[in-house]
Design a protein around this motif. Structure first.
Motif, PDB file in Angstrom:
ATOM      1  N   ALA A 118      -2.451   6.751  -6.715  1.00 28.06           N
ATOM      2  CA  ALA A 118      -1.335   7.861  -7.129  1.00 28.06           C
ATOM      3  C   ALA A 118      -0.301   7.275  -8.005  1.00 28.06           C
ATOM      4  O   ALA A 118       0.503   8.016  -8.773  1.00 28.06           O
ATOM      5  CB  ALA A 118      -1.115   8.614  -6.005  1.00 28.06           C
ATOM      6  N   ALA A 119       0.139   6.143  -7.315  1.00 33.96           N
ATOM      7  CA  ALA A 119       1.411   5.497  -8.099  1.00 33.96           C
ATOM      8  C   ALA A 119       1.320   5.381  -9.726  1.00 33.96           C
ATOM      9  O   ALA A 119       2.292   5.287 -10.384  1.00 33.96           O
ATOM     10  CB  ALA A 119       1.475   3.975  -7.594  1.00 33.96           C
ATOM     11  N   LYS A 120       0.154   5.273 -10.220  1.00 36.40           N
ATOM     12  CA  LYS A 120      -0.059   5.293 -11.539  1.00 36.40           C
ATOM     13  C   LYS A 120       0.456   6.438 -12.631  1.00 36.40           C
ATOM     14  O   LYS A 120       0.935   6.227 -13.664  1.00 36.40           O
ATOM     15  CB  LYS A 120      -1.489   4.865 -11.978  1.00 36.40           C
ATOM     16  N   GLU A 121       0.272   7.572 -11.577  1.00 35.09           N
ATOM     17  CA  GLU A 121       1.090   8.963 -12.296  1.00 35.09           C
ATOM     18  C   GLU A 121       2.548   8.863 -11.733  1.00 35.09           C
ATOM     19  O   GLU A 121       3.241   9.345 -12.708  1.00 35.09           O
ATOM     20  CB  GLU A 121       0.241  10.033 -12.057  1.00 35.09           C
ATOM     21  N   ASP A 122       2.645   8.894 -10.344  1.00 26.45           N
ATOM     22  CA  ASP A 122       3.867   8.995  -9.780  1.00 26.45           C
ATOM     23  C   ASP A 122       5.273   8.258 -10.198  1.00 26.45           C
ATOM     24  O   ASP A 122       6.247   8.810 -10.383  1.00 26.45           O
ATOM     25  CB  ASP A 122       3.818   9.460  -8.400  1.00 26.45           C
ATOM     26  N   LEU A 123       4.845   7.108 -10.281  1.00 25.52           N
ATOM     27  CA  LEU A 123       6.004   6.056 -10.450  1.00 25.52           C
ATOM     28  C   LEU A 123       6.674   6.092 -11.626  1.00 25.52           C
ATOM     29  O   LEU A 123       8.060   6.256 -11.884  1.00 25.52           O
ATOM     30  CB  LEU A 123       5.662   4.627  -9.992  1.00 25.52           C
ATOM     31  N   PRO A 124       5.863   6.058 -13.090  1.00 23.92           N
ATOM     32  CA  PRO A 124       6.394   6.144 -14.197  1.00 23.92           C
ATOM     33  C   PRO A 124       7.222   7.451 -14.330  1.00 23.92           C
ATOM     34  O   PRO A 124       8.294   7.573 -14.715  1.00 23.92           O
ATOM     35  CB  PRO A 124       5.262   6.004 -14.974  1.00 23.92           C
ATOM     36  N   SER A 125       6.720   8.498 -13.937  1.00 16.53           N
ATOM     37  CA  SER A 125       7.363   9.950 -13.823  1.00 16.53           C
ATOM     38  C   SER A 125       8.709   9.797 -13.198  1.00 16.53           C
ATOM     39  O   SER A 125       9.574  10.292 -13.639  1.00 16.53           O
ATOM     40  CB  SER A 125       6.402  11.077 -13.471  1.00 16.53           C
ATOM     41  N   LEU A 126       8.649   9.194 -12.051  1.00 19.92           N
ATOM     42  CA  LEU A 126       9.837   9.183 -11.431  1.00 19.92           C
ATOM     43  C   LEU A 126      11.004   8.160 -11.919  1.00 19.92           C
ATOM     44  O   LEU A 126      12.123   8.561 -12.006  1.00 19.92           O
ATOM     45  CB  LEU A 126       9.553   8.485  -9.713  1.00 19.92           C
ATOM     46  N   GLN A 144      15.182  -0.527  -4.798  1.00 22.67           N
ATOM     47  CA  GLN A 144      15.143  -1.788  -5.384  1.00 22.67           C
ATOM     48  C   GLN A 144      15.736  -1.689  -6.857  1.00 22.67           C
ATOM     49  O   GLN A 144      16.064  -2.585  -7.170  1.00 22.67           O
ATOM     50  CB  GLN A 144      13.484  -2.199  -5.812  1.00 22.67           C
ATOM     51  N   ILE A 145      15.448  -0.628  -7.599  1.00 24.70           N
ATOM     52  CA  ILE A 145      16.130  -0.616  -9.082  1.00 24.70           C
ATOM     53  C   ILE A 145      17.547  -0.534  -8.846  1.00 24.70           C
ATOM     54  O   ILE A 145      18.225  -0.928  -9.861  1.00 24.70           O
ATOM     55  CB  ILE A 145      15.463   0.576  -9.693  1.00 24.70           C
ATOM     56  N   GLN A 146      18.254   0.199  -7.717  1.00 25.59           N
ATOM     57  CA  GLN A 146      19.710  -0.056  -7.709  1.00 25.59           C
ATOM     58  C   GLN A 146      20.025  -1.110  -7.340  1.00 25.59           C
ATOM     59  O   GLN A 146      21.546  -1.442  -7.461  1.00 25.59           O
ATOM     60  CB  GLN A 146      20.060   1.112  -6.497  1.00 25.59           C
ATOM     61  N   HIS A 147      19.392  -2.065  -7.006  1.00 25.10           N
ATOM     62  CA  HIS A 147      20.056  -3.519  -6.580  1.00 25.10           C
ATOM     63  C   HIS A 147      19.829  -4.660  -7.570  1.00 25.10           C
ATOM     64  O   HIS A 147      20.204  -5.581  -7.423  1.00 25.10           O
ATOM     65  CB  HIS A 147      19.042  -4.137  -5.450  1.00 25.10           C
ATOM     66  N   LEU A 203       7.315   4.895  -1.364  1.00 32.95           N
ATOM     67  CA  LEU A 203       7.307   4.436  -2.456  1.00 32.95           C
ATOM     68  C   LEU A 203       8.418   4.699  -3.203  1.00 32.95           C
ATOM     69  O   LEU A 203       9.102   4.004  -3.685  1.00 32.95           O
ATOM     70  CB  LEU A 203       5.778   4.319  -3.143  1.00 32.95           C
ATOM     71  N   ALA A 204       8.704   6.044  -3.136  1.00 36.98           N
ATOM     72  CA  ALA A 204       9.600   6.655  -4.165  1.00 36.98           C
ATOM     73  C   ALA A 204      10.951   6.127  -3.528  1.00 36.98           C
ATOM     74  O   ALA A 204      11.888   5.717  -4.293  1.00 36.98           O
ATOM     75  CB  ALA A 204       9.726   8.009  -4.036  1.00 36.98           C
ATOM     76  N   GLN A 205      11.222   6.192  -2.247  1.00 41.05           N
ATOM     77  CA  GLN A 205      12.529   5.804  -1.820  1.00 41.05           C
ATOM     78  C   GLN A 205      12.733   4.253  -1.895  1.00 41.05           C
ATOM     79  O   GLN A 205      13.856   3.722  -2.301  1.00 41.05           O
ATOM     80  CB  GLN A 205      12.667   6.205  -0.256  1.00 41.05           C
ATOM     81  N   ALA A 206      11.476   3.475  -1.666  1.00 43.59           N
ATOM     82  CA  ALA A 206      11.658   2.136  -1.817  1.00 43.59           C
ATOM     83  C   ALA A 206      11.962   1.731  -3.358  1.00 43.59           C
ATOM     84  O   ALA A 206      12.897   0.905  -3.400  1.00 43.59           O
ATOM     85  CB  ALA A 206      10.322   1.463  -1.439  1.00 43.59           C
ATOM     86  N   ASP A 246       0.761  -1.174   0.029  1.00 40.25           N
ATOM     87  CA  ASP A 246      -0.069  -0.004   0.060  1.00 40.25           C
ATOM     88  C   ASP A 246       0.890   1.018  -0.019  1.00 40.25           C
ATOM     89  O   ASP A 246       0.323   2.505   0.189  1.00 40.25           O
ATOM     90  CB  ASP A 246      -0.975  -0.153   1.109  1.00 40.25           C
ATOM     91  N   LEU A 247       2.129   1.023  -0.193  1.00 40.96           N
ATOM     92  CA  LEU A 247       3.033   2.124  -0.247  1.00 40.96           C
ATOM     93  C   LEU A 247       2.652   3.373  -1.425  1.00 40.96           C
ATOM     94  O   LEU A 247       2.493   2.832  -2.469  1.00 40.96           O
ATOM     95  CB  LEU A 247       4.690   2.094  -0.319  1.00 40.96           C
ATOM     96  N   GLY A 248       2.668   4.656  -1.115  1.00 41.29           N
ATOM     97  CA  GLY A 248       2.595   5.638  -1.995  1.00 41.29           C
ATOM     98  C   GLY A 248       3.935   6.350  -2.276  1.00 41.29           C
ATOM     99  O   GLY A 248       4.639   6.401  -1.288  1.00 41.29           O
TER     100      GLY A 248
END
Length: 219
Positions: free
Chosen positions: A184-192, A166-169, A159-162, A152-154
């Motif tokens: 909200a992750a649908k908009e935020d995560l791809p942009s990040l 994860q991607i660095q590992h 979620l951004a830090q997680a 349920d992280l946003g």
């Protein structure tokens, strides 16, 4: 700049966003093949000019413009975002993307470059598009996939830090499949992910409301 009232009426556009924010929202909607949401970002009398292999085409009106995009890649049974970018250049918005898709013709690669004119109300009034055409393509089956369930992280609560951790590992070129339940992750995560230099391959909403985002580590 867009007012707060305009922001509330435009899906996926941050408050006080300029043409670049509108372009990013339009790109996210196309990448998710959410054509209804993409149409809400268009002026009703939009002028749509397309240079495709062998000819110049024009459409007028929001419905006709979105119907054109849907005809290009809306019916694919498999769809991947290989590369994408949205930015503002001196008051004009620029969107580029490369989609890999599969339909009855097999695997195809499509790249398009869009120049957008954004009106004072925040809606896109004109699009000039350059299209590569559909090029035969293959899928790289050698990519390694790493699942990550964000629960349920946003982005506002971890979620951004997680995602960064994860991607660095994972090795460069491998794919991280993020499962998230925060809408909200649908908009935020791809942009990040794009901001960090990674490649968003696909964005998919499952029947239970979970979001799956496939991200290839770019650096």
């Amino acid at each position: 700049m867009l007012s707060e009232d305009m922001h509330n009426s435009l899906p996926g556009v941050p408050a006080a966003a300029g043409p670049g924010g509108v372009a990013a929202a339009f790109l996210n909607a196309l990448s998710a093949r959410e054509f209804t949401k993409a149409q809400l970002l268009l002026a009703q009398d939009i002028q749509f000019r397309m240079l495709v292999p062998g000819r110049l085409m024009t459409d007028q009106g929001a419905h006709a413009a979105i119907r054109r995009f849907a005809s290009w890649f809306g019916g694919a049974d498999q769809f991947q975002v290989e590369a994408s970018n949205a930015q503002e250049i001196e008051g004009r918005a620029v969107v580029t993307y490369r989609f890999r898709l599969h339909d009855v013709r097999g695997w195809l690669l499509l790249e398009q470059h869009l120049m957008l004119d954004v009106g004072t109300d925040g809606r896109i009034e004109a699009i000039d598009l350059l299209c590569s055409g559909f090029r035969p393509a293959t899928v790289d089956e050698s990519l390694h996939v790493h699942p990550y369930d964000a629960g349920d992280l946003g982005c506002a609560d971890g979620l951004a830090q997680a995602f960064r951790e994860q991607i660095q590992h994972i090795p460069i070129g491998d794919v991280l499949v993020v499962s998230a339940r925060d809408p909200a992750a649908k908009e935020d995560l791809p942009s990040l992910a794009r901001l960090m230099g990674h490649v968003v391959h696909s964005i998919k909403v499952l029947g239970d409301g979970r979001l799956l985002v496939n991200v290839e580590r770019g650096r």
